[in-house]
Enzyme design. Structure first.
Site, mmCIF file in Angstrom:
data_model
loop_
_atom_site.group_PDB
_atom_site.id
_atom_site.type_symbol
_atom_site.label_atom_id
_atom_site.label_comp_id
_atom_site.label_asym_id
_atom_site.label_seq_id
_atom_site.Cartn_x
_atom_site.Cartn_y
_atom_site.Cartn_z
ATOM 1 N N GLY A 239 22.718 54.750 -60.678
ATOM 2 C CA GLY A 239 23.544 54.729 -59.479
ATOM 3 C C GLY A 239 24.058 56.055 -58.987
ATOM 4 O O GLY A 239 24.645 56.120 -57.904
ATOM 5 N N GLU A 273 20.423 54.466 -66.931
ATOM 6 C CA GLU A 273 19.299 53.986 -66.115
ATOM 7 C C GLU A 273 19.236 54.674 -64.753
ATOM 8 O O GLU A 273 19.218 54.012 -63.714
ATOM 9 C CB GLU A 273 19.437 52.474 -65.877
ATOM 10 C CG GLU A 273 19.463 51.615 -67.127
ATOM 11 C CD GLU A 273 19.809 50.151 -66.825
ATOM 12 O OE1 GLU A 273 20.186 49.816 -65.683
ATOM 13 O OE2 GLU A 273 19.712 49.331 -67.754
ATOM 14 N N PRO A 274 19.204 55.999 -64.715
ATOM 15 C CA PRO A 274 19.157 56.649 -63.404
ATOM 16 C C PRO A 274 17.801 56.453 -62.725
ATOM 17 O O PRO A 274 16.760 56.472 -63.394
ATOM 18 C CB PRO A 274 19.379 58.132 -63.733
ATOM 19 C CG PRO A 274 18.870 58.296 -65.125
ATOM 20 C CD PRO A 274 19.141 56.981 -65.822
ATOM 21 N N GLY A 275 17.813 56.220 -61.440
ATOM 22 C CA GLY A 275 16.583 56.113 -60.665
ATOM 23 C C GLY A 275 16.551 57.213 -59.617
ATOM 24 O O GLY A 275 15.939 58.263 -59.811
ATOM 25 N N ARG A 312 13.791 53.389 -45.324
ATOM 26 C CA ARG A 312 15.243 53.562 -45.470
ATOM 27 C C ARG A 312 15.991 53.782 -44.155
ATOM 28 O O ARG A 312 17.037 53.167 -43.954
ATOM 29 C CB ARG A 312 15.551 54.691 -46.469
ATOM 30 C CG ARG A 312 15.032 54.378 -47.880
ATOM 31 C CD ARG A 312 15.456 55.422 -48.905
ATOM 32 N NE ARG A 312 16.870 55.306 -49.195
ATOM 33 C CZ ARG A 312 17.810 56.091 -48.709
ATOM 34 N NH1 ARG A 312 17.508 57.111 -47.941
ATOM 35 N NH2 ARG A 312 19.062 55.869 -49.006
ATOM 36 N N CYS A 342 5.193 48.974 -33.823
ATOM 37 C CA CYS A 342 5.700 48.264 -32.643
ATOM 38 C C CYS A 342 7.043 47.605 -32.914
ATOM 39 O O CYS A 342 7.141 46.380 -33.022
ATOM 40 C CB CYS A 342 4.680 47.223 -32.201
ATOM 41 S SG CYS A 342 3.090 47.969 -31.883
ATOM 42 N N TYR A 370 12.821 55.334 -53.524
ATOM 43 C CA TYR A 370 12.839 54.198 -52.594
ATOM 44 C C TYR A 370 12.079 54.545 -51.308
ATOM 45 O O TYR A 370 12.479 54.164 -50.212
ATOM 46 C CB TYR A 370 14.298 53.752 -52.335
ATOM 47 C CG TYR A 370 15.014 53.438 -53.631
ATOM 48 C CD1 TYR A 370 14.673 52.313 -54.366
ATOM 49 C CD2 TYR A 370 15.975 54.299 -54.152
ATOM 50 C CE1 TYR A 370 15.281 52.043 -55.591
ATOM 51 C CE2 TYR A 370 16.593 54.039 -55.374
ATOM 52 C CZ TYR A 370 16.235 52.907 -56.082
ATOM 53 O OH TYR A 370 16.835 52.650 -57.289
HETATM 54 C C1 LIG Z 1 18.287 49.944 -59.159
HETATM 55 C C2 LIG Z 1 18.812 49.931 -60.522
HETATM 56 C C3 LIG Z 1 19.019 51.140 -61.213
HETATM 57 C C4 LIG Z 1 18.785 52.480 -60.596
HETATM 58 O O1 LIG Z 1 19.657 52.743 -59.541
HETATM 59 P P1 LIG Z 1 19.692 54.197 -58.882
HETATM 60 O O2 LIG Z 1 20.747 54.093 -57.848
HETATM 61 O O3 LIG Z 1 18.354 54.453 -58.304
HETATM 62 O O4 LIG Z 1 20.045 55.155 -59.961
HETATM 63 C C5 LIG Z 1 19.459 51.076 -62.516
HETATM 64 N N1 LIG Z 1 19.691 49.883 -63.117
HETATM 65 C C6 LIG Z 1 19.520 48.707 -62.488
HETATM 66 C C7 LIG Z 1 19.786 47.442 -63.203
HETATM 67 C C8 LIG Z 1 19.071 48.700 -61.176
HETATM 68 O O5 LIG Z 1 18.908 47.539 -60.543
#
Ligand SMILES: *Cc1c(COP(=O)(O)O)cnc(C)c1O
Length: 414
Positions: A239, A273-275, A312, A342, A370
């Site tokens: 997050g 869990e960084p994305g 996005r 379109c 994303y």
């Molecule tokens: C989407 C998600 C993440 C990653 O979120 P980011 O904002 O991209 O860091 C981590 N854990 C869970 C369970 C998620 O659904």
């Protein structure tokens, strides 16, 4: 750290000119930087030295095999949300013992796949899922390692679509029910309680809600201990936000230090869990101006990327910086940067001050997270190529789709 810099005015990815990337791979094209991916992961790993910790990259942010491979080689584990993502990370060579499985709707088939693979942990999101997982594990003669995703009911103060830690969200189990549910889990024969997890939202720019959530989770960890349920790990979710425009973005250190301070005397493995934070600023979308259409009210620059590529802006109203690869000296005008799809919602940026001519290359920045993963074939547009730059080399990480691949699975009536 940005791996996208100008050399003699021309925007480069590491040492490769984006003019050359466009010439070789055509546009639109996603361009990722290996150095930027590694630097983003290192920022986390550096803070975690001395801790029993594992950074599980949230695969849904960008699931290209080359991206997964770069991160896995650097020590990342993975957070997956589907059987498809599990197959992907295995194809990229991931260690099953470094995979956690999140998501509110795991099917029995997905559970079977994950159980036979032998993943580290299932992040269970409901009472019903707990029962199903117990049954599926039993039918395979296996024990499923679990954590409960607890909803700490904190306000992450982010976009409503990507805020997940409030009571009204569909994610996780309610804080007040968690203790009873752990009791239930402990009584089920085919489950093995391993940890606890939470994930409160995405693109968070204020570290305070993370600390607030952790305090609540740790209070629960202590209550569980009095119930005789001793946890092995705590998963703080992802997050952490990135800079898209001019946001004040916390460093990974400013985000993690207060959390690690609370955890340092506890015998808990720490999972993250960084994305977005690992991949967002490590990628851009390269596009070419097809037409200029100046008007009385608005000037439109129609480019060859569209909402089907980068959703996005249309989906969340998100801002991405858009810059010329080779800037012109002429005076600028305000341009609506739009795609060929379109839909009036098909825009990538509004009112961008740029000096433009047809044929110019533009880079849509901070598009590594994303981006490609949310792209579609709307308007029968083949999905763009993805390349990954490594120093002065460019690897094709996913070739451009062809038009006939788009309908290869379809059949006319007999
Ligand atoms: C989407 C998600 C993440 C990653 O979120 P980011 O904002 O991209 O860091 C981590 N854990 C869970 C369970 C998620 O659904």
């Amino acid at each position: 750290m940005s791996a996208f810099t100008r050399i003699s005015g021309v925007l480069h990815a590491e040492s490769v000119s984006l003019v050359d990337v466009a010439a070789q791979f055509d546009t639109p094209c996603w361009v990722y930087s290996r150095v930027a991916l590694e630097a983003a992961l290192d920022e986390f790993q550096d803070q975690l030295i001395g801790f029993d910790a594992l950074v599980c990259y949230a695969v849904k942010a960008n699931s290209n095999l080359a991206v997964l491979d770069v991160l896995a080689r650097r020590g990342a584990g993975f957070d997956i949300v589907s059987g498809g993502e599990l197959r992907r990370v295995l194809a990229a060579g991931a260690d099953p013992r470094r995979i956690v499985f999140s998501g509110v709707g795991k099917t029995a088939a997905e559970m079977e796949l994950a159980l036979t693979t032998g993943i580290l942990c299932f992040n269970v999101e409901s009472a019903a899922e707990l029962e199903r997982l117990n049954a599926v594990a039993g039918s395979l003669g296996k024990t499923a390692p679990i954590s409960l995703r607890v909803n700490p009911d904190v306000d992450a103060r982010t976009h409503p679509y990507i805020s997940t830690g409030l009571k009204e969200n569909k994610f996780g189990v309610a804080y007040e029910h968690a203790r009873a549910l752990y009791g239930r889990a402990a009584s089920l024969p085919n489950l093995e309680i391993s940890g606890i997890d939470c994930h409160i939202g995405s693109q968070l720019l204020d570290p305070a809600p993370f600390a607030e959530a952790l305090d609540k989770i740790l209070a629960l960890v202590d209550q569980l201990a009095t119930d005789g349920i001793v946890l092995r790990h705590i998963d703080l979710g992802g997050g952490l936000g990135i800079r898209y425009r001019d946001e004040e973005v916390p460093t990974v250190k400013a985000y993690l230090q207060p959390l690690l301070e609370k955890l340092k005397d506890r015998p808990l493995q720490v999972l993250l869990e960084p994305g977005r934070r690992l991949v967002g600023n490590a990628g851009l979308l390269l596009t070419r101006v097809e037409y200029l259409k100046p008007g009385e009210v608005r000037n439109f620059a129609i480019v060859d990327a569209a909402m089907n590529d980068l959703a996005r802006p249309a989906l969340y109203g998100s801002w991405h910086d858009i810059v010329a690869v080779v800037p012109r000296q002429e005076t600028t005008a305000a341009w609506e940067i739009v795609g060929p799809v379109c839909e009036s919602g098909d825009f990538l940026g509004h009112g961008r001050e740029l000096a433009l001519a047809a044929g110019d290359l533009l880079a849509i920045l901070s598009a590594g997270a994303y981006g490609m993963v949310m792209s579609s074939n709307y308007n029968s547009r083949p999905r763009a190529a993805e390349v990954i730059v490594d120093g002065d080399r460019v690897h094709l990480a996913r070739r451009r789709e062809t038009a006939d691949e788009l309908y290869a699975l379809e059949r006319c009536l007999p």
